[in-house]
Enzyme design. Structure first.
Site, PDB file in Angstrom:
ATOM      1  N   ASP A  62       6.395  -5.010  -0.749  1.00  0.00           N
ATOM      2  CA  ASP A  62       5.884  -5.071   0.610  1.00  0.00           C
ATOM      3  C   ASP A  62       6.734  -4.048   1.332  1.00  0.00           C
ATOM      4  OD1 ASP A  62       5.693  -5.604   3.404  1.00  0.00           O
ATOM      5  OD2 ASP A  62       4.764  -7.520   2.914  1.00  0.00           O
ATOM      6  N   HIS A  63       6.183  -2.883   1.612  1.00  0.00           N
ATOM      7  CA  HIS A  63       7.072  -1.797   2.045  1.00  0.00           C
ATOM      8  C   HIS A  63       7.731  -2.081   3.399  1.00  0.00           C
ATOM      9  CE1 HIS A  63       3.622  -0.355   4.381  1.00  0.00           C
ATOM     10  NE2 HIS A  63       4.447   0.453   5.033  1.00  0.00           N
ATOM     11  N   HIS A  78       2.629  -7.858   5.538  1.00  0.00           N
ATOM     12  CA  HIS A  78       3.666  -7.348   6.448  1.00  0.00           C
ATOM     13  C   HIS A  78       3.934  -8.260   7.651  1.00  0.00           C
ATOM     14  CE1 HIS A  78       2.766  -4.020   3.962  1.00  0.00           C
ATOM     15  NE2 HIS A  78       1.785  -3.492   4.671  1.00  0.00           N
ATOM     16  N   ALA A 130       0.491   8.533 -11.441  1.00  0.00           N
ATOM     17  CA  ALA A 130       1.398   9.615 -11.021  1.00  0.00           C
ATOM     18  C   ALA A 130       0.676  10.781 -10.354  1.00  0.00           C
ATOM     19  CB  ALA A 130       2.188  10.119 -12.219  1.00  0.00           C
ATOM     20  N   LYS A 170       2.798  10.962  -4.721  1.00  0.00           N
ATOM     21  CA  LYS A 170       3.044  12.249  -4.074  1.00  0.00           C
ATOM     22  C   LYS A 170       3.744  12.098  -2.715  1.00  0.00           C
ATOM     23  CE  LYS A 170       0.377  16.380  -2.959  1.00  0.00           C
ATOM     24  NZ  LYS A 170       0.766  17.322  -3.981  1.00  0.00           N
ATOM     25  N   ASP A 220      -1.869   9.458  -4.540  1.00  0.00           N
ATOM     26  CA  ASP A 220      -1.342   9.716  -3.212  1.00  0.00           C
ATOM     27  C   ASP A 220       0.036   9.090  -2.970  1.00  0.00           C
ATOM     28  OD1 ASP A 220      -2.012  10.848  -0.731  1.00  0.00           O
ATOM     29  OD2 ASP A 220      -2.205   8.805   0.079  1.00  0.00           O
TER      30      ASP A 220
HETATM   31  C1  BG6 Z   1      -0.301  -0.495   4.510  1.00  0.00           C
HETATM   32  C2  BG6 Z   1      -1.740  -0.700   4.865  1.00  0.00           C
HETATM   33  O1  BG6 Z   1       0.183  -1.569   3.752  1.00  0.00           O
HETATM   34  O2  BG6 Z   1       0.462  -0.372   5.697  1.00  0.00           O
HETATM   35  C3  BG6 Z   1      -2.241   0.441   5.740  1.00  0.00           C
HETATM   36  O3  BG6 Z   1      -2.508  -0.773   3.676  1.00  0.00           O
HETATM   37  C4  BG6 Z   1      -1.360   0.627   6.930  1.00  0.00           C
HETATM   38  O4  BG6 Z   1      -3.591   0.210   6.140  1.00  0.00           O
HETATM   39  C5  BG6 Z   1       0.109   0.719   6.516  1.00  0.00           C
HETATM   40  O5  BG6 Z   1      -1.748   1.840   7.554  1.00  0.00           O
HETATM   41  C6  BG6 Z   1       1.014   0.728   7.708  1.00  0.00           C
HETATM   42  O6  BG6 Z   1       2.316   1.024   7.285  1.00  0.00           O
HETATM   43  P1  BG6 Z   1       3.355   1.730   8.249  1.00  0.00           P
HETATM   44  O7  BG6 Z   1       4.615   1.785   7.451  1.00  0.00           O
HETATM   45  O8  BG6 Z   1       2.795   3.072   8.605  1.00  0.00           O
HETATM   46  O9  BG6 Z   1       3.456   0.847   9.450  1.00  0.00           O
END
Ligand code: BG6
Length: 492
Positions: A177-178, A240, A13, A19, A16
């Site tokens: 996986d964002h 990704h 928490a 936050k 980075d």
């Molecule tokens: C992360 C990587 O998963 O995705 C980073 O670890 C990268 O190195 C980032 O900068 C990129 O994400 P986005 O959402 O900015 O395209």
């Protein structure tokens, strides 16, 4: 879509990610009423903070990222802090006591989300302690949200998975996986399966190739300790980039359930042609940035960055050609490229359709060539789609001119499309794991990537740096397409 009640325990928490992403996303959900009032957040980390210090930090993070905020004091009143040693049982017992107390105070029905947003070497240890020290032993739901990297290769990913599966079922594990939370990544499926127009053409009879570019302007920043061991292949491709490939290539699921969608994606990974040994250099290109200029500013070479080995062979750029050996895609290359310190920050997918069988508008005097039809999916920073067509130029002659049909997601739905993390947290609170990676996807994608890293790591010699900062990567990445008669469509 009932408002859930849950305890959210964030490990890491003070870090980075909490936050920059988690606190502002939770606040957005709170403001939209998606979080309700029956929730509490316990932040943990090693630092000896007080509840007040955490609350101040949360407030500060929300204010920094969103600006002036309503109800911020009410929101932060739900936050609690507990200093924690991840390897120490005593520490977990204390956490459990606080969790039980908050459970009662906020009527949380024993629901618990454990969010691991910290150094990956502790993921497995924490999951095991949650089980052995009884935090998992609850009458409500329990869910484990786990950040990347999920292992370093297939073997370490398997070991981690075995460890966390001792404490959580596959259905309870939410591997982040964002990219799967990004609005336009989620839109790939809708564009394909909600339109009569595209799906009949979405195959090797009409598509010549697909290009996915995810470029960044930033360099390695302060993350060299992690990145030196990872490189772009593990950092971006394993997760990704391959996830986007799967969404573009999968068969229509029989319904939109988590299991159906995930199993269609898994089938794509199973059909990915393995690239190994001698073939790696035919299909994949790696690069590392040298010094250069970005926005008129001089930037250093990767090897001169903080905590980077001056002789580092870590790749900061990858381009590759992927083949999906199934009926739909046989013969259609999926080109991917991603890198740091490139010309623009942009993620874009270009679907290039095949040329029409005969060009009626080809006129020897004018040498007019017809541009191919393209469907461009803009993932970020713009969000939308563009369809490139040919139309008649106004005037007397039958001359054609390229036209673009544009749809901008942001201007249609408002500029504040929710951030990826907000959507993913919301999904997790509601028990929807569709936009998280299933273990089978993770395992198959490591299996694919490992064969490439094995070859790269066995060769000591690299001609790095091989692209200047501020460019679109090494020339070999262009040659990869030129050899097939294509070129990268410009991304900006
Ligand atoms: C992360 C990587 O998963 O995705 C980073 O670890 C990268 O190195 C980032 O900068 C990129 O994400 P986005 O959402 O900015 O395209």
């Amino acid at each position: 879509n009932e408002t859930p009640s849950s305890l959210i325990m964030i490990f890491g928490a003070t870090g980075d990610l909490a936050k920059r992403k988690l606190f502002p996303s939770l606040y957005h959900l709170y403001q939209k009423g998606r979080l309700g009032n029956n929730f509490a957040v316990i932040g943990t980390a090693r630092r000896p903070w007080t509840h007040e210090e955490l609350k101040e930090n949360v407030k500060d993070s929300v204010l920094t990222s969103i600006g002036n905020c309503e109800n911020i004091d009410e929101f932060v009143s739900h936050f609690y802090y507990q200093a924690h040693d991840v390897t120490n049982t005593e520490s977990y017992i204390e956490l459990k006591q606080l969790a039980n107390q908050l459970d009662e105070q906020y009527s949380l029905n024993g629901n618990r989300i454990f969010y691991l947003a910290m150094a990956p070497e502790f993921f497995g240890t924490i999951a095991e302690h949650l089980q052995t020290d009884g935090l998992n032993d609850t009458s409500g739901f329990k869910r484990l949200v786990i950040e990347k990297p999920f292992g370093h290769d297939l073997e370490s990913a398997k070991a981690l998975n075995t460890q966390i599966r001792k404490a959580f079922n596959e259905e309870e594990i939410y591997r982040i996986d964002h990219y799967l939370g990004k609005a336009m990544v989620q839109n790939i499926e809708v564009i394909r399966f909600a339109n009569a127009l595209f799906e009949p053409l979405w195959n090797n009879r009409y598509i010549s190739n697909i290009q996915i570019t995810s470029s960044e302007i930033l360099g390695v920043e302060e993350r060299a300790r992690y990145y030196e061991k990872s490189g772009a292949l593990r950092d971006m491709v394993q997760n990704h980039m391959l996830q986007m490939v799967a969404l573009l290539a999968m068969e229509p699921p029989i319904k939109l359930s988590t299991d159906e969608i995930r199993s269609e994606k898994v089938r794509v990974f199973r059909a990915l042609r393995p690239i190994e040994g001698e073939h790696v250099k035919e299909y994949f290109v790696r690069g590392q940035y040298g010094a250069g200029q970005i926005d008129g500013q001089d930037v250093p070479a990767y090897r001169d960055e903080l905590n980077v080995d001056p002789a580092s062979n870590t790749e900061t750029f990858v381009a590759g050609k992927l083949m999906i050996d199934n009926f739909r895609w046989a013969g259609v290359p999926f080109y991917i490229r991603t890198g740091k310190r490139m010309e623009t920050k942009s993620t874009k997918i270009v679907i290039q359709f095949k040329d029409i069988p005969m060009n009626l508008y080809y006129n020897t005097e004018q040498q007019q060539q017809l541009a191919p039809n393209l469907l461009v999916i803009h993932i970020q920073p713009e969000e939308g789609i563009t369809l490139h067509l040919n139309a008649k130029k106004s005037g007397q002659h039958m001359e054609t001119t390229p036209v673009k049909l544009n749809f901008s997601n942001t201007s249609t739905h408002g500029i504040n499309t929710p951030e990826a993390y907000e959507k993913l947290l919301d999904d997790c609170l509601r028990g929807d794991a569709t936009n998280f990676a299933h273990w089978d996807e993770v395992a198959l994608s490591w299996n694919f990537v490992d064969k490439i890293s094995e070859v790269w790591e066995s060769k000591e010699q690299t001609e790095f740096p091989n692209y200047a900062s501020g460019t679109m990567g090494p020339k070999e990445a262009d040659e990869l397409l030129e050899n097939d008669g294509y070129f990268w469509w410009p991304v900006s």
